[in-house]
Motif scaffolding. Structure first.
Motif, PDB file in Angstrom:
ATOM      1  N   THR A  38      -6.589  16.829   7.205  1.00 51.19           N
ATOM      2  CA  THR A  38      -5.790  15.728   6.683  1.00 51.19           C
ATOM      3  C   THR A  38      -6.024  15.588   5.178  1.00 51.19           C
ATOM      4  O   THR A  38      -7.002  16.112   4.637  1.00 51.19           O
ATOM      5  N   THR A  56      -6.441   3.908  -3.453  1.00 51.46           N
ATOM      6  CA  THR A  56      -5.485   4.409  -2.481  1.00 51.46           C
ATOM      7  C   THR A  56      -4.966   5.769  -2.921  1.00 51.46           C
ATOM      8  O   THR A  56      -4.999   6.114  -4.107  1.00 51.46           O
ATOM      9  N   TYR A  85      -2.870   6.037   1.919  1.00 53.58           N
ATOM     10  CA  TYR A  85      -4.182   6.077   2.562  1.00 53.58           C
ATOM     11  C   TYR A  85      -5.168   5.225   1.763  1.00 53.58           C
ATOM     12  O   TYR A  85      -5.247   5.363   0.531  1.00 53.58           O
TER      13      TYR A  85
END
Length: 286
Positions: free
Chosen positions: A122, A64, A72
């Motif tokens: 992103t 993550t 995320y």
């Protein structure tokens, strides 16, 4: 520059700590650290207030990323691109990951990352071609370890390639489901402008012609091309004017008319604003 291997309780890593020249620090995209690691146990790494940007790719395993108060999931084949001045953490659990990374910076990186975010970039995305990134990282490692007298310039070239790939691949990410149709419309509009810039072209006119909201058109055109429609048209006109000033005997009034800037005084003002000199001065230089 130092290369060392670290074997600890949480990871086996191979990294290169790089010290760029003062010239590179001031003027170029420059390398700070590059390497790879294989996690040997579940762990979390936290960092904040680092004067760098981090790119890493996941060759295998999962984990993550915590960034901007969002967590995320990160899987094999994903890449991460973040501003390390902000706090972040990355973790791997049972499915221990293998990573390759690079820390870097540059005098214009703040603006580049700002543009990346404006273009829908992103912190995490899944590229189509992970091998391209792996090759760039491998090449940078080889350059950093070399004795080349131009290695700072060569590293800058590879970092530019990395940023170009990141900008392109994040823009094509699967999260933007309407990207294809949007780019098709933009391409048609751009082609129309390219073929008709000597005419009067307004945002309202383009919106009516292509059945698109003018505010939306204005926003996505700038996202895609980095300039407003007005400035893009102006660039085309000035570029055409420069060609005519260099390679024709047309006078300033004629050039202004041919380029869509019918008033010679207005043409001269716009030209000087863009080029820093008047059309007559430009012609004399060339």
């Amino acid at each position: 520059m130092n290369q060392f291997t670290f074997q600890g309780n949480m990871e086996d890593s191979n990294r290169i700590l790089y010290t760029p020249s003062s010239f590179a620090k001031k003027n170029l995209l420059h390398l700070q650290e590059i390497g790879s690691l294989q996690a040997t146990s579940a762990h979390t790494s936290r960092r904040e207030n680092l004067s760098s940007y981090l790119f890493f790719l996941v060759e295998s395993g999962s984990g993550t990323l915590e960034y901007n108060d969002i967590t995320y999931p990160v899987n094999s084949g994903d890449v991460v691109f973040i501003d390390c001045q902000k706090s972040y953490a990355h973790s791997t659990y049972e499915d221990l990951w293998k990573l390759r990374w690079v820390h870097f910076n540059g005098p214009n990186m703040d603006e580049i990352y700002k543009k990346y975010k404006e273009r829908s970039g992103t912190p995490l995305f899944h590229p189509y071609d992970l091998i391209h990134y792996e090759t760039l990282l491998t090449t940078m490692e080889d350059i950093a370890l070399s004795s080349s007298h131009i290695k700072d310039m060569s590293i800058c070239e590879k970092l530019t390639g990395l940023l170009t790939a990141v900008m392109n691949d994040s823009w094509h990410s699967e999260s933007h489901s309407n990207i294809y149709s949007k780019r098709q419309s933009l391409q048609q509009i751009k082609e129309y402008i390219n073929n008709n810039y000597e005419k009067t072209i307004t945002l309202d006119q383009l919106a009516d012609m292509y059945y698109i909201n003018k505010f939306y058109l204005s926003r996505i055109f700038k996202e895609e091309h980095g300039v407003t429609i007005h400035n893009y048209i102006q660039q085309l006109r000035i570029t055409h004017a420069k060609r005519l000033l260099r390679f024709s005997d047309m006078n300033i009034n004629e050039i202004a008319t041919v380029c869509g800037l019918n008033d010679a005084n207005y043409f001269s003002r716009v030209f000087k604003k863009v080029e820093g000199i008047s059309p007559g001065e430009f012609r004399k230089i060339w």
